[in-house]
Design a protein around this motif. Structure first.
Motif, PDB file in Angstrom:
ATOM      1  N   GLN A  21       0.858  -1.147  -0.419  1.00 13.89           N
ATOM      2  CA  GLN A  21      -0.038  -0.019   0.128  1.00 13.89           C
ATOM      3  C   GLN A  21       0.565   1.096   0.302  1.00 13.89           C
ATOM      4  OE1 GLN A  21      -2.461   0.703   3.573  1.00 13.89           O
ATOM      5  NE2 GLN A  21      -3.426   2.432   3.155  1.00 13.89           N
ATOM      6  N   HIS A  22       2.338   1.111   0.851  1.00 18.14           N
ATOM      7  CA  HIS A  22       3.002   2.120   0.867  1.00 18.14           C
ATOM      8  C   HIS A  22       3.882   2.644  -0.195  1.00 18.14           C
ATOM      9  CE1 HIS A  22       0.746   3.744   4.552  1.00 18.14           C
ATOM     10  NE2 HIS A  22       1.024   2.388   4.911  1.00 18.14           N
ATOM     11  N   TYR A  23       4.644   1.221  -0.844  1.00 17.03           N
ATOM     12  CA  TYR A  23       5.274   1.246  -1.764  1.00 17.03           C
ATOM     13  C   TYR A  23       5.298   0.685  -3.296  1.00 17.03           C
ATOM     14  CZ  TYR A  23       7.696   2.786   2.592  1.00 17.03           C
ATOM     15  OH  TYR A  23       7.949   3.361   4.112  1.00 17.03           O
ATOM     16  N   THR A  24       4.605   1.029  -3.848  1.00 14.28           N
ATOM     17  CA  THR A  24       4.454   0.724  -4.674  1.00 14.28           C
ATOM     18  C   THR A  24       4.828   0.364  -6.059  1.00 14.28           C
ATOM     19  OG1 THR A  24       3.311   2.687  -5.750  1.00 14.28           O
ATOM     20  CG2 THR A  24       1.878   1.722  -4.333  1.00 14.28           C
ATOM     21  N   ARG A  25       5.946   0.902  -6.193  1.00 20.00           N
ATOM     22  CA  ARG A  25       6.790   0.181  -7.286  1.00 20.00           C
ATOM     23  C   ARG A  25       8.076   1.158  -7.317  1.00 20.00           C
ATOM     24  NH1 ARG A  25       3.315   4.030  -9.662  1.00 20.00           N
ATOM     25  NH2 ARG A  25       3.744   5.908  -9.664  1.00 20.00           N
ATOM     26  N   GLY A  26       8.948   0.626  -7.857  1.00 19.79           N
ATOM     27  CA  GLY A  26      10.666   0.859  -7.877  1.00 19.79           C
ATOM     28  C   GLY A  26      11.154   0.556  -7.324  1.00 19.79           C
ATOM     29  N   PRO A  27      12.680  -0.271  -6.746  1.00 23.59           N
ATOM     30  CA  PRO A  27      13.762  -0.685  -6.466  1.00 23.59           C
ATOM     31  C   PRO A  27      12.772  -0.470  -4.749  1.00 23.59           C
ATOM     32  CG  PRO A  27      14.913   0.856  -6.628  1.00 23.59           C
ATOM     33  CD  PRO A  27      13.336   1.029  -7.422  1.00 23.59           C
TER      34      PRO A  27
END
Length: 157
Positions: A21-27
């Motif tokens: 929910q808080h960290y959706t994409r990227g490394p």
């Protein structure tokens, strides 16, 4: 779809959902550490499984006791920054000041169902004997019963 239908699986599915929910994409980087008696590798594996079941690309790594933070950054963290996905790392001391800035999210694993924050430390101004790692973790959990991990809340409200 969740990783399993067990209580353990449901617990880690919930933690994975909170993270996503808080960290959706990227490394993205997750640390799993805790008290010496805790099975931090098992908790990291369970979280990685739940993240994979939710559709994430996940890699696992471990940091041994005494791992140098600068070397870990150069050898593990920096190369992963070029990828899309989640790196879940287990090991001791991952929430010490030398490592703390690496992580988007972290789990602190306790192993004593009777241990709770000692609020007398707050009243006297002394620090919790386990120190800052417990204070800065995203999620605190008790793994005294590995089949039924439970979330701990260390707030004073």
């Amino acid at each position: 779809m969740g990783s399993t239908t067990t209580e353990r699986g449901a617990f880690y599915d919930g933690v994975a959902a909170e993270f996503r929910q808080h960290y959706t994409r990227g490394p993205r980087f997750v640390a799993v550490t805790g008290v010496p008696e805790a099975d931090v590798a098992g908790a990291a594996d369970a979280l990685a499984d739940a993240l994979r079941a939710a559709g994430e690309t996940v890699e696992r790594a471990s940091a041994a006791d005494g791992t140098d933070a600068d070397a870990f950054r150069a050898e593990v963290v920096a190369p992963f920054r070029q990828r899309e996905g989640v790196l879940v790392v287990d090991g001791p001391a991952l929430l010490t000041p030398a490592f703390r800035g690496f992580w988007n999210f972290s789990l602190w694993v306790e192993h004593d169902p009777e241990r709770s924050p000692d609020w007398s430390f707050v009243a006297t101004g002394r620090k919790d004997p386990l120190g800052a790692p417990r204070e800065v973790a995203s999620v605190l959990l008790d793994d005294a019963d590995p089949a039924r991990p439970r979330r701990l809340f260390a707030d004073s409200c």
